[in-house]
Design an enzyme around this catalytic site. Sequence first.
Site, PDB file in Angstrom:
ATOM      1  N   LYS A  71      45.080  49.994  47.642  1.00 47.09           N
ATOM      2  CA  LYS A  71      44.059  50.752  46.928  1.00 47.09           C
ATOM      3  C   LYS A  71      42.715  50.381  47.553  1.00 47.09           C
ATOM      4  O   LYS A  71      42.537  49.300  48.089  1.00 47.09           O
ATOM      5  CB  LYS A  71      44.096  50.391  45.438  1.00 47.09           C
ATOM      6  N   ILE A  99      38.529  53.949  41.052  1.00 46.41           N
ATOM      7  CA  ILE A  99      38.655  52.828  41.975  1.00 46.41           C
ATOM      8  C   ILE A  99      38.123  51.519  41.397  1.00 46.41           C
ATOM      9  O   ILE A  99      37.116  50.956  41.847  1.00 46.41           O
ATOM     10  CB  ILE A  99      37.992  53.131  43.344  1.00 46.41           C
ATOM     11  N   CYS A 154      34.060  58.837  49.161  1.00 51.42           N
ATOM     12  CA  CYS A 154      33.619  58.399  47.839  1.00 51.42           C
ATOM     13  C   CYS A 154      32.240  58.972  47.591  1.00 51.42           C
ATOM     14  O   CYS A 154      31.402  59.017  48.473  1.00 51.42           O
ATOM     15  CB  CYS A 154      33.524  56.888  47.780  1.00 51.42           C
TER      16      CYS A 154
END
Lengths: 323, 323, 289, 289
Positions: A71, A99, A154
């Site tokens: 991750k 996240i 992101c």
Amino acid sequence: MSLATRLSPPALDDSRGAFFDARPPASGDVDLSVTIGSLTLANPVMPASGCFGPELGRLIPVDEIGATVTKTVFAGSRGGNPAHRLTEIPAGMVNSVGIPSKGPRGYLSDLHPAYAELGVPVIISVGGHRPDEYAPIVAELDAAGAAFEINVSCPNLDRNGVDIGADPDAITQVVESVRAVTDKPLIVKLPPMVSSIVDCARAAESAGADALCVSNSVPALPLDSVTLRPALGNVIGGLTGPSMRPIILRLVWLTSTSVQVPVIACGGIETANDALEYFSVGARAVQVGTASFSRPYAMVDIVRELTQRCRAAGATTVAQLVG
Amino acid sequence: MSLATRLSPPALDDSRGAFFDARPPASGDVDLSVTIGSLTLANPVMPASGCFGPELGRLIPVDEIGATVTKTVFAGSRGGNPAHRLTEIPAGMVNSVGIPSKGPRGYLSDLHPAYAELGVPVIISVGGHRPDEYAPIVAELDAAGAAFEINVSCPNLDRNGVDIGADPDAITQVVESVRAVTDKPLIVKLPPMVSSIVDCARAAESAGADALCVSNSVPALPLDSVTLRPALGNVIGGLTGPSMRPIILRLVWLTSTSVQVPVIACGGIETANDALEYFSVGARAVQVGTASFSRPYAMVDIVRELTQRCRAAGATTVAQLVG
Amino acid sequence: MSSTGTAGLEGLVRVRPPETGLRPEPTWDEAEVVAHEVIGGRYHRLVLHSPSIAARADAGQFVMITVPSAPGERVLLPRPMAIHRRRVATGDLEVIFNIVGRGTDVLARAVEGDALLLTGPLGRGFEVPDGDGPVLLIGRGIGVCAVMGVAEDAQAQGVPVLAALSGRTRDTVIGEADCDELGAEPVIVTDEDGSSAIEALETILRTRLDGTPPRVVMVCGSGRLTRLAVALGREWNVPVQVSLEAHMACGVGYCHGCAAPIAARDDVEGPLVCVDGPVFDAGDFDEVA
Amino acid sequence: MSSTGTAGLEGLVRVRPPETGLRPEPTWDEAEVVAHEVIGGRYHRLVLHSPSIAARADAGQFVMITVPSAPGERVLLPRPMAIHRRRVATGDLEVIFNIVGRGTDVLARAVEGDALLLTGPLGRGFEVPDGDGPVLLIGRGIGVCAVMGVAEDAQAQGVPVLAALSGRTRDTVIGEADCDELGAEPVIVTDEDGSSAIEALETILRTRLDGTPPRVVMVCGSGRLTRLAVALGREWNVPVQVSLEAHMACGVGYCHGCAAPIAARDDVEGPLVCVDGPVFDAGDFDEVA
Ligand SMILES: Cc1cc2nc3c(=O)[nH]c(=O)nc-3n(C[C@H](O)[C@H](O)[C@H](O)COP(=O)(O)OP(=O)(O)OC[C@H]3O[C@@H](n4cnc5c(N)ncnc54)[C@H](O)[C@@H]3O)c2cc1C
Ligand SMILES: Cc1cc2nc3c(=O)[nH]c(=O)nc-3n(C[C@H](O)[C@H](O)[C@H](O)COP(=O)(O)OP(=O)(O)OC[C@H]3O[C@@H](n4cnc5c(N)ncnc54)[C@H](O)[C@@H]3O)c2cc1C
Ligand SMILES: Cc1cc2nc3c(=O)[nH]c(=O)nc-3n(C[C@H](O)[C@H](O)[C@H](O)COP(=O)(O)O)c2cc1C
Ligand SMILES: Cc1cc2nc3c(=O)[nH]c(=O)nc-3n(C[C@H](O)[C@H](O)[C@H](O)COP(=O)(O)O)c2cc1C
Ligand code: FES
Ligand code: FES
């Protein structure tokens, strides 16, 4: 804390035993290996970031897949987004996990040991809010990662909500800075919702990427159809799963015909046939996300079936199969 | 040639008769009207460009919808793309019709008369390969259109395959040039796959758009899963239908909170509830595409149900309903 | 599990201290549908043959059920379901569910002989502490399924169980037959006769317990009932355990989809309902809103 | 319709001259499924009650069938299906289909009493010219369904029909019972006995016609058979009509999804199979590849 859970061994009549044991015979005839920079993977199948953890090693023989991907690790500690973090829509799901991260130090102490035990190369996904956040994380994790996946998809707080990965200049900045601190292979994971993915792909390649991952999830705003309120705590999330596949197939086709480095396809892959669709438009490896949730063994099934289909067709490589 | 087909009147036991006759009582209580520049539509429901033709007037009472929208008219004659032009995927379809067009003159002679007879405002969709192609078409059609929808979501041959609509400067150029030749309301229809739809929306508004349509179809490359060859003659097509809805909901939310002009939502709308989802994120009107293929009466159903739901909730406007 | 998910339970629950025993290792299994019936007019009861899961599951654990693909339609995420009963002798487990959406709608069409892919046993279940007095179970609606495994264990250990089974109407209350079979004392309360109201239920429970506090209270299916359990637990000074729900994808701890909104700080994630729960300790009384 | 779609038929077909009569106005209708049976081991025969469509459809026209939504994911586009039989007396029409993908798979689960949304009658059908000799129908597989309406009309008009029905095996050949009912003369040819090979079929047809050329040849279901029909039509100097397939969305002429790849020039669109067809004239022999 999840990894610290102490578990009793599975019962002997464990149905997965057969699956664990059903490894196809060593494949001298078929060569599924794929090379990403200086790293050679035994086969082209790996998880999508955020859709894998060492926990899955309890359910499937992880050593049969080509690599693991962590991750995304961020610089600081992040709690992640409020509930609900997941919802399902026809032929897709939307997540806004956000996240959560314990930073590189937390990754090394709490997570990496379990990844390292799995027996396949560990690709560490790294994220940032600003272009300058990436290199320090990679520097700190350099020894641990077999390769790094640079997640430029992101939301960038500095740039008006536009992804770092939508701006070729920002991509260049990120990749050059990371390239300067590591010799490990770099995979740049691009976002799908950009005006020109080709410009983004070329920027990443020129700045030193060894591969591209195409792509991250598609930004979406699912509503609860009864209340007409956002279904996710964070309002916006990422759409994943099979309904994305034709969208991402196009992006993989566009990028793989524009750069020399291998393109790793990611988006809605559930079966070996889905993987072959991506190989046929130029992908050299695949990542599996959403499919693992319902069928934990999806990745292993894909590896096994790719081997079998090569054999059945008398091909020694996947390239021959889709050629 | 399709419109020239001579048809016999429907049989008397025609089952659609009841549907045609089932108009809800005149709605003094509910006001569904929506204003786009100088044009006021009786209600906010209209077809998506390319998903309507006067032929549909044989199947549904078209005068119950707010407006019609034509298929995009290009400057020159275009034959459109090779077969297959359509394919279906889970929760979506992909088309690469390729916008066959007979040019503005062909539109005026062959198509407009039938549109004009339908009894609702005709919004003419106009497209171009280069920014300078739009204004002459609009000038030629100025008298015919109640409004124009400027489709900037066409692959731009001059610009490396990047949509005109992905470039705020090109949008400005198109909209300003069109604004100069007509006083009719201008709707700018944006593409979804752009790095910043907000920048595109603002460019359109500043250049004189009276409304935005968000959005066109999502570019996609569907493969035939058996042959692993492209399913469409043109390789790339546009994904439409319900699986797009959460993607487009986000774009409508982003744009409607960034501009003052009304945003017309388009993407996966099948029911009044889907329309309400869009209204609740800021849309002021909706366009229906794919849904009309399976349920020709989808648009009329939406208008009727919006009226009924307003009444049931004691609301006089849709805004009150989703407020 | 709470019908309102974890909403409104902030501060009301906390992760329990590390467990002392071992947790059963999860596995996945193609389980045969041995029986499928509609009970209480609306609930679907599935008996699934899965010796490896049935034999090892702890009380309060759950399974992820992969929704089978029907032609023309697929449900992508597996659905979490409490293991209502473990029948070790036959290698079966039972789940009971409600049709609430697409996934349960497709599951409701499973027929005898179908194979369903299960992953389990998952999560951290209930833990019966040593002590005196009975175990008090409180379940509402489908929430009864989360706690019934405790009655199975208690029977084996000779611990008495008082089980408050709540529902809207008499015939939709789940678990009465199970209680009979397991020697647990059922207390049926319903909305239709008013007995499920908090004050009414409190009175009924006090009467039934007749001055003997339970050794533990275990609750699932309602925020109101959880608050009642916490209040009583404090008065009696006994632990209160509560089973929560969250939307889940993986069920085993890696997707981070199921974090409960009860983190202490913004930069720290809440506990994961799938591995740190679904059973949590009720929080300190002071934290109760 | 051709099993290969329109591929390979470029130059082989052309739009017919404008029709002289009126075409029935299309409508949509919620048709009840009156019967559903599997025939020939693989084909699904649906009898649909839709007086407004059945009474008005021309031979060779088709309907768009909206695939009903099952809970979960849905099939979005309606499916074009030839009107195999029109039974005006009962207000029914028949379609026969093959399961080839998602849409037909869902349609195959329709049961008696279900309502299916139909749009039709659509397209331009076959037109029987005045003249001498029988009508020669050539259909392969499901392609038989496109031509059978002609046999219905011919019976009413007292025109003899010779119907070549082709299929892989004897039991998958469609239309024999229909021919019997309609007084048409069936010629069953199959792959398994080799009689469906082009040369064999040609010989059989010549023998059956015994020197009397048909007044028209109508063909559907195979590119090879279409080429044979064109060759024979040229020899006999009689018109040849062919029914084509294309992927369709609207079925009524506005989506432009179904253009046949037989346009004369690049900047001109090919004819729309849904309104200019599905029945086309076979092209000039010189155009045949
Ligand atoms: C540990 C645990 C045990 C459970 N045990 C049971 C049980 O024994 N019997 C029973 O009927 N239900 C139980 N539930 C709830 C059950 O999982 C949901 O009702 C089910 O997932 C709804 O799926 P759907 O597709 O029908 O609904 P939809 O609303 O269409 O689901 C959409 C998405 O939201 C998720 N979701 C929706 N509601 C819930 C919910 N309440 N909890 C978790 N996810 C949800 C679904 O999994 C899916 O991903 C349990 C949930 C958890 C977390
Ligand atoms: C005028 C006309 C009449 C027809 N009559 C019959 C009939 O009587 N019986 C019968 O079995 N079939 C008939 N067909 C073919 C039938 O429409 C297709 O088999 C069917 O649409 C396949 O749908 P699917 O979802 O099962 O297949 P899929 O392959 O999953 O379909 C995917 C998409 O492609 C389209 N498609 C796929 N194959 C075809 C095809 N051959 N023709 C048109 N579209 C296709 C589908 O409509 C759908 O949009 C006819 C087609 C046309 C154009
Ligand atoms: C629950 C979830 C969490 C994810 N977390 C991450 C992440 O941390 N970093 C990242 O780069 N992508 C993340 N993704 C995106 C996936 O890596 C992948 O790009 C996406 O799921 C598309 O693949 P799929 O269709 O196979 O799921 C996540 C996806 C899901 C569903
Ligand atoms: C067959 C088809 C043809 C289309 N043609 C056009 C077109 O000519 N111009 C245009 O702007 N959009 C065109 N579109 C896109 C639609 O107008 C609309 O943006 C899209 O279908 C999304 O809406 P939906 O999900 O309701 O179908 C077309 C879409 C389809 C399916
Ligand atoms: S459901 Fe995946 S972490 Fe809990
Ligand atoms: S199917 Fe729409 S134009 Fe023919």
